[in-house]
Design a protein around this motif. Structure first.
Motif, PDB file in Angstrom:
ATOM      1  N   SER A 118      39.773   0.694   5.321  1.00 43.02           N
ATOM      2  CA  SER A 118      38.324   0.683   5.580  1.00 43.02           C
ATOM      3  C   SER A 118      37.857  -0.563   5.696  1.00 43.02           C
ATOM      4  CB  SER A 118      37.669   1.160   3.601  1.00 43.02           C
ATOM      5  OG  SER A 118      36.610   1.878   4.038  1.00 43.02           O
ATOM      6  N   ILE A 119      36.775  -0.499   7.282  1.00 43.39           N
ATOM      7  CA  ILE A 119      36.490  -1.850   7.701  1.00 43.39           C
ATOM      8  C   ILE A 119      35.096  -1.264   7.642  1.00 43.39           C
ATOM      9  CG2 ILE A 119      36.625  -2.910  10.184  1.00 43.39           C
ATOM     10  CD1 ILE A 119      38.952  -3.151   7.827  1.00 43.39           C
ATOM     11  N   GLY A 120      33.834  -2.428   7.320  1.00 39.48           N
ATOM     12  CA  GLY A 120      32.243  -1.980   7.587  1.00 39.48           C
ATOM     13  C   GLY A 120      31.365  -3.424   8.160  1.00 39.48           C
ATOM     14  N   CYS A 121      30.735  -2.609   9.124  1.00 41.76           N
ATOM     15  CA  CYS A 121      30.413  -3.638   9.873  1.00 41.76           C
ATOM     16  C   CYS A 121      29.031  -3.515  10.179  1.00 41.76           C
ATOM     17  CB  CYS A 121      30.425  -2.953  11.529  1.00 41.76           C
ATOM     18  SG  CYS A 121      32.511  -3.395  12.041  1.00 41.76           S
ATOM     19  N   ASN A 122      28.487  -4.069   9.208  1.00 44.94           N
ATOM     20  CA  ASN A 122      27.120  -4.255   8.132  1.00 44.94           C
ATOM     21  C   ASN A 122      25.929  -4.925   9.041  1.00 44.94           C
ATOM     22  OD1 ASN A 122      24.960  -3.666   6.311  1.00 44.94           O
ATOM     23  ND2 ASN A 122      25.863  -5.385   5.309  1.00 44.94           N
ATOM     24  N   ILE A 123      24.634  -5.039   8.709  1.00 41.67           N
ATOM     25  CA  ILE A 123      23.500  -5.397   9.388  1.00 41.67           C
ATOM     26  C   ILE A 123      22.210  -5.962   8.549  1.00 41.67           C
ATOM     27  CG2 ILE A 123      22.357  -3.147   9.850  1.00 41.67           C
ATOM     28  CD1 ILE A 123      21.981  -5.546  12.064  1.00 41.67           C
ATOM     29  N   GLU A 124      22.310  -7.292   8.622  1.00 38.29           N
ATOM     30  CA  GLU A 124      21.327  -7.870   8.391  1.00 38.29           C
ATOM     31  C   GLU A 124      19.761  -6.984   8.304  1.00 38.29           C
ATOM     32  OE1 GLU A 124      21.147 -12.089   9.262  1.00 38.29           O
ATOM     33  OE2 GLU A 124      23.107 -12.964   8.408  1.00 38.29           O
ATOM     34  N   LEU A 125      19.290  -6.308   7.078  1.00 39.44           N
ATOM     35  CA  LEU A 125      18.310  -6.030   6.771  1.00 39.44           C
ATOM     36  C   LEU A 125      17.079  -5.485   5.653  1.00 39.44           C
ATOM     37  CD1 LEU A 125      18.899  -2.625   8.549  1.00 39.44           C
ATOM     38  CD2 LEU A 125      17.713  -3.867   9.388  1.00 39.44           C
ATOM     39  N   PRO A 126      16.127  -6.015   5.234  1.00 42.88           N
ATOM     40  CA  PRO A 126      15.695  -6.506   4.237  1.00 42.88           C
ATOM     41  C   PRO A 126      15.344  -5.287   2.959  1.00 42.88           C
ATOM     42  CG  PRO A 126      13.777  -5.018   5.783  1.00 42.88           C
ATOM     43  CD  PRO A 126      15.065  -5.769   6.484  1.00 42.88           C
ATOM     44  N   HIS A 127      16.356  -4.200   3.500  1.00 39.87           N
ATOM     45  CA  HIS A 127      16.531  -3.059   2.394  1.00 39.87           C
ATOM     46  C   HIS A 127      17.448  -2.874   3.205  1.00 39.87           C
ATOM     47  CE1 HIS A 127      12.738  -3.239   0.091  1.00 39.87           C
ATOM     48  NE2 HIS A 127      12.898  -3.191   1.484  1.00 39.87           N
ATOM     49  N   GLU A 128      18.943  -1.765   1.854  1.00 38.05           N
ATOM     50  CA  GLU A 128      20.255  -1.565   2.090  1.00 38.05           C
ATOM     51  C   GLU A 128      20.740  -1.941   2.720  1.00 38.05           C
ATOM     52  OE1 GLU A 128      18.950   2.927   3.755  1.00 38.05           O
ATOM     53  OE2 GLU A 128      17.045   2.795   2.475  1.00 38.05           O
ATOM     54  N   GLN A 129      21.422  -3.430   2.787  1.00 33.62           N
ATOM     55  CA  GLN A 129      21.465  -4.500   4.004  1.00 33.62           C
ATOM     56  C   GLN A 129      23.057  -4.429   3.031  1.00 33.62           C
ATOM     57  OE1 GLN A 129      20.085  -7.769   4.470  1.00 33.62           O
ATOM     58  NE2 GLN A 129      19.470  -8.020   2.538  1.00 33.62           N
ATOM     59  N   ARG A 130      23.289  -4.424   1.799  1.00 31.78           N
ATOM     60  CA  ARG A 130      24.328  -4.931   1.190  1.00 31.78           C
ATOM     61  C   ARG A 130      25.754  -3.913   1.494  1.00 31.78           C
ATOM     62  NH1 ARG A 130      22.269  -7.033  -4.940  1.00 31.78           N
ATOM     63  NH2 ARG A 130      21.582  -8.144  -4.698  1.00 31.78           N
ATOM     64  N   PRO A 131      26.907  -4.651   1.741  1.00 32.28           N
ATOM     65  CA  PRO A 131      28.157  -4.271   1.883  1.00 32.28           C
ATOM     66  C   PRO A 131      28.657  -2.937   0.616  1.00 32.28           C
ATOM     67  CG  PRO A 131      28.584  -6.005   2.430  1.00 32.28           C
ATOM     68  CD  PRO A 131      27.192  -6.015   2.149  1.00 32.28           C
ATOM     69  N   ASN A 132      29.090  -1.741   1.062  1.00 30.64           N
ATOM     70  CA  ASN A 132      29.608  -0.800  -0.151  1.00 30.64           C
ATOM     71  C   ASN A 132      30.692  -1.624  -0.229  1.00 30.64           C
ATOM     72  OD1 ASN A 132      32.081   0.710   1.564  1.00 30.64           O
ATOM     73  ND2 ASN A 132      30.129   0.709   2.483  1.00 30.64           N
ATOM     74  N   PRO A 133      31.200  -0.992  -2.221  1.00 32.69           N
ATOM     75  CA  PRO A 133      32.021  -1.260  -2.439  1.00 32.69           C
ATOM     76  C   PRO A 133      33.211  -1.276  -2.071  1.00 32.69           C
ATOM     77  CG  PRO A 133      30.558  -0.596  -3.687  1.00 32.69           C
ATOM     78  CD  PRO A 133      30.193  -0.437  -2.785  1.00 32.69           C
ATOM     79  N   TYR A 134      33.287  -0.301  -1.345  1.00 35.74           N
ATOM     80  CA  TYR A 134      34.633   0.609  -0.628  1.00 35.74           C
ATOM     81  C   TYR A 134      35.313   0.185   0.336  1.00 35.74           C
ATOM     82  CZ  TYR A 134      33.021   3.564  -4.607  1.00 35.74           C
ATOM     83  OH  TYR A 134      32.729   4.115  -6.150  1.00 35.74           O
ATOM     84  N   VAL A 135      34.618  -0.523   1.315  1.00 36.96           N
ATOM     85  CA  VAL A 135      35.549  -2.177   2.162  1.00 36.96           C
ATOM     86  C   VAL A 135      36.754  -2.934   1.272  1.00 36.96           C
ATOM     87  CG1 VAL A 135      33.268  -1.503   3.835  1.00 36.96           C
ATOM     88  CG2 VAL A 135      33.082  -3.379   2.108  1.00 36.96           C
ATOM     89  N   ASP A 136      37.746  -2.450   2.831  1.00 40.53           N
ATOM     90  CA  ASP A 136      38.497  -3.653   2.316  1.00 40.53           C
ATOM     91  C   ASP A 136      37.604  -5.179   3.349  1.00 40.53           C
ATOM     92  OD1 ASP A 136      40.059  -1.829   1.439  1.00 40.53           O
ATOM     93  OD2 ASP A 136      40.740  -1.302   3.110  1.00 40.53           O
ATOM     94  N   ARG A 137      37.608  -4.880   4.622  1.00 36.62           N
ATOM     95  CA  ARG A 137      36.791  -6.282   4.840  1.00 36.62           C
ATOM     96  C   ARG A 137      35.649  -5.060   6.010  1.00 36.62           C
ATOM     97  NH1 ARG A 137      40.238  -9.681  10.030  1.00 36.62           N
ATOM     98  NH2 ARG A 137      39.191 -10.714   9.874  1.00 36.62           N
ATOM     99  N   PHE A 138      35.088  -6.791   5.502  1.00 42.16           N
ATOM    100  CA  PHE A 138      33.805  -6.486   6.577  1.00 42.16           C
ATOM    101  C   PHE A 138      32.743  -7.936   7.158  1.00 42.16           C
ATOM    102  CE2 PHE A 138      32.385  -7.956   2.357  1.00 42.16           C
ATOM    103  CZ  PHE A 138      31.162  -9.217   2.705  1.00 42.16           C
ATOM    104  N   ILE A 139      32.399  -7.163   7.997  1.00 42.66           N
ATOM    105  CA  ILE A 139      31.664  -8.903   9.408  1.00 42.66           C
ATOM    106  C   ILE A 139      30.435  -7.762   9.111  1.00 42.66           C
ATOM    107  CG2 ILE A 139      32.220  -7.384  10.772  1.00 42.66           C
ATOM    108  CD1 ILE A 139      32.045 -10.289  12.226  1.00 42.66           C
TER     109      ILE A 139
END
Length: 244
Positions: A118-139
């Motif tokens: 499970s991979i997450g490609c997160n984006i920096e935002l003022p809200h809703e920006q934290r990675p969810n707890p179910y990603v094995d790896r995120f960037i």
């Protein structure tokens, strides 16, 4: 007199109105800057691309799931996205999302619970920006366009659940890339036929001549995880256990 009272006063502010978490990005997009500043920006963009390539190079074939960050756990779309993530993972594929809450969390959660990657490609935002707890790896990315390149580059198929402006942006960019030949054909599965038919009258676009009839073949409408996977499998003519 209607059954629903009309709200009084201005609408509540959008959670996005605070602007980027890095105000310099908004300033940069407002027009020309000094040549030295633009050169430094290019260096940061290059570094972000390089970091993404290194992080995602060995993740294997992915199915990317897009959808709203605002969907809660008890929403039917959350339940379906979770089931979709589990199905994809059980068939040996990596599930990739934008890494945030809502639909993204649900798909990552399904993959995680099924024992898949499970991979997450997160984006920096003022809200809703934290990675969810179910990603094995995120960037985490600063730039939307870099993030979208990563999501497209490393995906063998796309499942697009109901979502807002961000989801629509991702969907129509993928369709445009395939339509114009900038990307190889790839399965694009729109999950939730009632939602998509209410949102976009694709047939009307054909009637108006702004897309061609064959452009309707660039996506498939489905309502179940089984139908979504069948569409991907049919596109690649896969047998169970094969990879695109």
């Amino acid at each position: 007199m209607t059954d629903h009272a009309q709200p009084s006063g201005p609408p509540p502010p959008s959670p996005w109105t605070g602007g980027p978490s890095r105000p310099d990005i908004r300033d940069w997009l407002a027009g020309p800057r000094s040549r030295l500043s633009e050169l430094a920006r290019l260096g940061r963009i290059f570094a972000e691309f390089l970091r993404g390539f290194r992080a995602l190079h060995f993740i294997g074939p992915c199915v990317t799931v897009f959808g709203s960050a605002r969907v809660r756990e008890d929403d039917p779309h959350y339940v379906l996205a979770r089931a979709m993530g589990a199905r994809v993972a059980k068939l040996g594929y990596t599930v990739m999302t934008g890494g945030g809450p809502g639909i993204m969390e649900a798909a990552n959660r399904g993959a995680h619970e099924a024992g898949g990657r499970s991979i997450g490609c997160n984006i920096e935002l003022p809200h809703e920006q934290r990675p969810n707890p179910y990603v094995d790896r995120f960037i985490t990315f600063r730039y939307f366009f870099v993030r979208k390149v990563m999501l497209v580059k490393y995906s063998s198929a796309f499942v697009v659940m109901p979502g807002g402006y961000g989801t629509l942006d991702e969907l129509f960019e993928i369709l445009t890339l395939v339509q114009t030949g900038k990307s190889e054909p790839v399965p694009v599965v729109l999950f939730g036929s009632a939602f998509w038919k209410r949102l976009v009258n694709f047939e009307m676009l054909v009637e108006e001549g702004v897309i061609s009839p064959r452009d309707l073949d660039l996506f498939t409408l489905v309502d179940t995880p089984e139908a979504a996977w069948d569409a991907i499998q049919s596109f690649y003519r896969l047998e169970d256990g094969d990879q695109p």
